[in-house]
Design a protein around this motif. Sequence first.
Motif: not given
Lengths: 112, 109
Positions: A34, A36, A38, A44, A46, A87, A102-104
């Motif tokens: 996914f 996102y 932010q 976040p 979508f 993200l 999630f990644g950073a």
Amino acid sequence: EDQVTQSPEALRLQEGESSSLNCSYTVSGLRGLFWYRQDPGKGPEFLFTLYSAGEEKEKERLKATLTKKESFLHITAPKPEDSATYLCAVNPGSGGYNKLIFGAGTRLAVHP
Amino acid sequence: AAGVIQSPRHLIKEKRETATLKCYPIPRHDTVYWYQQGPGQDPQFLISFYEKMQSDKGSIPDRFSAQQFSDYHSELNMSSLELGDSALYFCANGNNEQFFGPGTRLTVL
């Protein structure tokens, strides 16, 4: 261990300068990747879901692609309003439920 | 279209106090997820519910508990608050794609 790594951490672009964000992942079983967007202090938003290698999705200036090990978010001719943190998250598919890892994130700044 | 609603939007508490955060999901979506996002961090999964039953548990401290009610809204209860609990708390809703609420910003002084 399930893991998501995004690069670069931060990216500065001039308006109209196309680029790509990378998301590499290691999961036991992928049940969806996914993307996102932010904005600071907000939830976040979508953007895309990708399920299988070779899949592509597009929305306005954004295009997301997926391989077996990574995903790219391509930004074509960005505008200042595209500035945000992007993200990447995966549903590792373990346990039968849909928590996201999630990644950073990549902080994108687009300057006029 | 109706979105995920969270309340309150901002909350200031003292150390060792308690807090309750509320989430009202998108109508007809029966799965709720809670995430914590510290300053400059990515969202971390805390806990989820499906059909009012806990479905998964992540890095949620023992001081926190949550539940989902018969109308599908959910509450995150936080006790013995610590300075490190200061964060944005998001509720998300959805069966595969997760749609996030606006978040509650908790500040512990």
